[in-house]
Design an enzyme around this catalytic site. Structure first.
Site, PDB file in Angstrom:
ATOM      1  N   TYR A 139       0.841  -1.203   0.000  1.00 48.65           N
ATOM      2  CA  TYR A 139       0.000   0.000   0.000  1.00 48.65           C
ATOM      3  C   TYR A 139       0.871   1.246   0.000  1.00 48.65           C
ATOM      4  O   TYR A 139       1.993   1.244   0.538  1.00 48.65           O
ATOM      5  CB  TYR A 139      -0.880   0.046   1.246  1.00 48.65           C
ATOM      6  CG  TYR A 139      -2.031  -0.912   1.269  1.00 48.65           C
ATOM      7  CD1 TYR A 139      -3.312  -0.523   0.869  1.00 48.65           C
ATOM      8  CD2 TYR A 139      -1.859  -2.223   1.698  1.00 48.65           C
ATOM      9  CE1 TYR A 139      -4.384  -1.400   0.910  1.00 48.65           C
ATOM     10  CE2 TYR A 139      -2.922  -3.124   1.734  1.00 48.65           C
ATOM     11  CZ  TYR A 139      -4.176  -2.701   1.336  1.00 48.65           C
ATOM     12  OH  TYR A 139      -5.224  -3.579   1.365  1.00 48.65           O
TER      13      TYR A 139
ATOM     14  N   TYR B 144      -1.293 -10.507   0.201  1.00 50.37           N
ATOM     15  CA  TYR B 144      -0.138 -10.155   1.029  1.00 50.37           C
ATOM     16  C   TYR B 144      -0.264 -10.790   2.404  1.00 50.37           C
ATOM     17  O   TYR B 144      -1.362 -11.069   2.885  1.00 50.37           O
ATOM     18  CB  TYR B 144       0.029  -8.641   1.149  1.00 50.37           C
ATOM     19  CG  TYR B 144      -1.175  -7.902   1.695  1.00 50.37           C
ATOM     20  CD1 TYR B 144      -1.405  -7.783   3.069  1.00 50.37           C
ATOM     21  CD2 TYR B 144      -2.080  -7.305   0.833  1.00 50.37           C
ATOM     22  CE1 TYR B 144      -2.503  -7.104   3.562  1.00 50.37           C
ATOM     23  CE2 TYR B 144      -3.177  -6.613   1.308  1.00 50.37           C
ATOM     24  CZ  TYR B 144      -3.383  -6.525   2.676  1.00 50.37           C
ATOM     25  OH  TYR B 144      -4.478  -5.852   3.164  1.00 50.37           O
TER      26      TYR B 144
ATOM     27  N   ARG C  31      -4.030 -12.003   3.346  1.00 51.84           N
ATOM     28  CA  ARG C  31      -5.227 -11.380   2.790  1.00 51.84           C
ATOM     29  C   ARG C  31      -5.320 -11.757   1.321  1.00 51.84           C
ATOM     30  O   ARG C  31      -4.358 -11.650   0.579  1.00 51.84           O
ATOM     31  CB  ARG C  31      -5.164  -9.857   2.883  1.00 51.84           C
ATOM     32  CG  ARG C  31      -5.332  -9.218   4.239  1.00 51.84           C
ATOM     33  CD  ARG C  31      -6.692  -9.287   4.886  1.00 51.84           C
ATOM     34  NE  ARG C  31      -7.868  -9.461   4.086  1.00 51.84           N
ATOM     35  CZ  ARG C  31      -8.752  -8.496   3.777  1.00 51.84           C
ATOM     36  NH1 ARG C  31      -8.532  -7.263   4.188  1.00 51.84           N
ATOM     37  NH2 ARG C  31      -9.841  -8.765   3.094  1.00 51.84           N
TER      38      ARG C  31
ATOM     39  N   HIS D 234      -7.979  -7.924  -2.867  1.00 54.57           N
ATOM     40  CA  HIS D 234      -9.216  -7.188  -2.589  1.00 54.57           C
ATOM     41  C   HIS D 234      -8.984  -5.710  -2.841  1.00 54.57           C
ATOM     42  O   HIS D 234      -7.853  -5.231  -2.849  1.00 54.57           O
ATOM     43  CB  HIS D 234      -9.673  -7.397  -1.137  1.00 54.57           C
ATOM     44  CG  HIS D 234      -8.670  -6.916  -0.132  1.00 54.57           C
ATOM     45  ND1 HIS D 234      -7.541  -7.635   0.204  1.00 54.57           N
ATOM     46  CD2 HIS D 234      -8.612  -5.770   0.602  1.00 54.57           C
ATOM     47  CE1 HIS D 234      -6.836  -6.963   1.103  1.00 54.57           C
ATOM     48  NE2 HIS D 234      -7.459  -5.822   1.348  1.00 54.57           N
TER      49      HIS D 234
ATOM     50  N   HIS E  29     -10.482  -1.878  -1.530  1.00 52.44           N
ATOM     51  CA  HIS E  29     -11.255  -1.173  -0.503  1.00 52.44           C
ATOM     52  C   HIS E  29     -12.084  -0.049  -1.118  1.00 52.44           C
ATOM     53  O   HIS E  29     -11.632   0.646  -2.037  1.00 52.44           O
ATOM     54  CB  HIS E  29     -10.319  -0.532   0.525  1.00 52.44           C
ATOM     55  CG  HIS E  29      -9.546  -1.498   1.343  1.00 52.44           C
ATOM     56  ND1 HIS E  29      -9.967  -1.926   2.576  1.00 52.44           N
ATOM     57  CD2 HIS E  29      -8.353  -2.112   1.119  1.00 52.44           C
ATOM     58  CE1 HIS E  29      -9.076  -2.761   3.079  1.00 52.44           C
ATOM     59  NE2 HIS E  29      -8.087  -2.894   2.215  1.00 52.44           N
TER      60      HIS E  29
END
Length: 227
Positions: free
Chosen positions: A103, A142, A159, A162, A164
């Site tokens: 991120y 990740y 995870r 995906h 958000h």
């Protein structure tokens, strides 16, 4: 084994459990019509640092000659109320990991170098028909935690890929949710997705289509509750 760093399984679970009770109650109370989109944690990596470029094309950063790495796709949908009527003027935030699972967030413990050509966060406002659209890339899975030497701590899990979303407009309850990719191996073990009721998972786990340019197209509609 070294000391774990970064987020762990308990932190993700606590975030999932911390959803506003009003949103959960509204979901239960939804009558016939469009069922509310399941509320999910916005996670620990919601953008906290503003950026000049947060338009709807996350594959390009202003001033960069190179496009983002990864598989390009489109996410397109509508914002609706519980009577299936379109909602104009909804601010839609989209943020996600890049193709390396990183991120654009100062607290991300992932030691992978972030893709400098990936925007990471975009915003759109729905039109008169409640529509929004983004061009982005498919995020990588990740690990939930890393060891002191930077290796993934496999014991804590991963995870699944995906994206958000946060949808907000005056007069409606803010919605934080996540979109998933149908057929992903990690979907069944993902800690956040598993907290979505089985009957509601079709609302957030999306099968791809193709857009006019041949890109994978994920149609992700969201339904908001009145405040």
């Amino acid at each position: 084994m070294g000391r774990q760093s970064g987020i762990d399984r308990r932190e993700v679970l606590r975030s999932a459990l911390a959803l506003p009770l009003g949103l959960l109650a509204s979901k239960v109370a939804a009558a016939a019509g469009c069922g509310l989109t399941p509320a999910q944690t916005k996670g620990p990596f919601f953008p906290v640092v503003d950026q000049a470029d947060k338009d709807i094309d996350l594959t390009r950063v202003t001033g960069h000659d190179t496009a983002a790495r990864g598989e390009v796709l489109r996410v397109r949908g509508r914002l609706l109320d519980e009577q299936c009527r379109p909602i104009a003027g909804v601010l839609v935030d989209l943020w996600q990991a890049d193709t390396f699972g990183r991120y654009r967030h100062p607290a991300d413990p992932n030691p992978a170098r972030p893709d400098p050509d990936f925007q990471g966060w975009g915003q759109a406002v729905t039109d008169a028909d409640g529509r929004y659209s983004f061009r982005t890339i498919k995020p990588a899975a990740y690990p939930l935690a890393f060891l002191e030497d930077g290796r993934a701590d496999r014991s804590t899990g991963y995870r699944t890929p995906h994206i958000h979303f946060r949808a907000s407009r005056r007069g409606y309850a803010d919605l934080a949710t996540q979109m998933y990719f149908a057929g992903e191996r990690l979907n069944e073990s993902d800690l956040v997705l598993r907290r979505v009721a089985v009957a509601d998972r079709r609302k957030v786990v999306i099968e791809p289509d193709r857009d006019a340019d041949g890109l994978p197209l994920f149609a992700f509609d969201m339904v908001l509750a009145r405040a």
